[in-house]
Design a protein around this motif. Structure first.
Motif, short mmCIF file in Angstrom:
data_model
loop_
_atom_site.label_atom_id
_atom_site.label_comp_id
_atom_site.label_asym_id
_atom_site.label_seq_id
_atom_site.Cartn_x
_atom_site.Cartn_y
_atom_site.Cartn_z
N GLU A 79 -8.42 5.31 -1.63
CA GLU A 79 -8.17 6.29 -0.56
C GLU A 79 -9.45 6.61 0.20
OE1 GLU A 79 -6.29 9.81 -2.01
OE2 GLU A 79 -4.54 8.73 -2.80
N ASP A 80 -10.53 6.79 -0.55
CA ASP A 80 -11.82 7.08 0.11
C ASP A 80 -12.26 5.91 0.98
OD1 ASP A 80 -11.95 9.56 -1.06
OD2 ASP A 80 -13.25 8.94 -2.71
N SER A 83 -10.07 5.64 4.05
CA SER A 83 -10.43 6.72 4.98
C SER A 83 -11.73 6.38 5.72
CB SER A 83 -10.60 8.03 4.19
OG SER A 83 -11.04 9.07 5.05
N SER A 86 -11.03 3.66 8.26
CA SER A 86 -10.25 4.20 9.39
C SER A 86 -11.15 4.95 10.35
CB SER A 86 -9.15 5.12 8.86
OG SER A 86 -8.22 4.41 8.08
N ARG A 87 -12.06 5.76 9.80
CA ARG A 87 -13.00 6.51 10.66
C ARG A 87 -13.91 5.55 11.42
NH1 ARG A 87 -13.69 9.51 5.97
NH2 ARG A 87 -15.83 8.73 5.74
#
Length: 250
Positions: A79-80, A83, A86-87
């Motif tokens: 998940e990290d 994320s 994605s950023r």
């Protein structure tokens, strides 16, 4: 400055064949330029990130849980990582599935991960006499109460300069960051704003020397701002005055 001058004179005359035939003090103007810029952090893409991007490229994944099961990695860790990517605009969600962006595809092919960092600000120091920004250690910058006259070969037009090309600013900023580069490297991607501040004078010490053994006259210039001998100013003085030194001082 007098203590520094005495120390340098002793060092120069350690060779018994060297004689100091002229000493002088003068200042060079230094313009402080405040630069705001956007950096990115560039590093080699690690194995897990590469596997994650390849998986998204080859198959349809709707959740981080599915990726976690495939790669046998803790879901929170995935998940990290998702994320982060994605950023960084490496991946996006389309039609409920993760997809690589064109940026993600490019970085995967190169094996390089670039992460956008917060906007930063730095001071650069431009010398009209060198027509360049000088690599200055701000922690060692000293203030002087009594300063000598200005350098006799100051470029007055360059001294007035307040606008600088972006490539010149990026090169100066990048040089400072390259000296601290490790496993990852900070790259200057864009100059946001520049603000040309005040001009301050910085002292230099000039020594014209005669080597009796080699029968040559030459010059050394100590740049107090750089805290070292300045080969650029030495070359400039040599080109302009070397013929005069023998006539004047020998």
């Amino acid at each position: 400055m007098s203590k520094l001058q005495q120390r340098l004179m002793r060092e120069l005359q350690q060779n018994r064949n060297i004689k100091i035939i002229k000493t002088d003090e003068w200042c060079i103007p230094i313009r402080t330029v405040e630069v705001t810029y956007e950096p990115v952090r560039r590093s080699t893409m690690d194995v897990l990130m590469t596997m994650l991007l390849l998986s998204i490229q080859e198959a349809d994944f709707a959740s981080t849980h599915e990726l976690s099961e495939l790669l046998l990695v803790d879901p929170l860790f995935i998940e990290d990582l998702v994320s982060l990517m994605s950023r960084a605009s490496l991946i996006e969600q389309k039609e409920n599935f993760y997809r690589l962006t064109s940026k993600g595809q490019q970085q995967l092919e190169r094996g390089i991960f670039e992460e956008e960092l917060d906007v930063e600000m730095a001071n650069l120091y431009y010398s009209p006499c060198h027509l360049a920004f000088l690599a200055v250690d701000e922690d060692n910058v000293e203030e002087y109460d009594d300063l000598p006259e200005l350098y006799r070969y100051v470029d007055e037009e360059a001294e007035k300069q307040e606008h600088f090309e972006e490539t010149m600013l990026i090169d100066a900023l990048q040089q400072e960051d390259d000296e601290q580069a490790g496993a990852s490297q900070k790259i200057i991607s864009k100059i946001v704003q520049t603000d040309a501040k005040q001009i301050n004078d910085s002292p230099c010490l000039e020594f014209v020397l005669y080597n009796k053994e080699q029968d040559i006259v030459f010059v050394r210039v100590w740049n107090a701002l750089l805290n070292q001998w300045d080969s650029y100013l030495e070359q400039q003085l040599t080109e302009k005055e070397q013929r005069q030194w023998r006539e004047k001082y020998l």
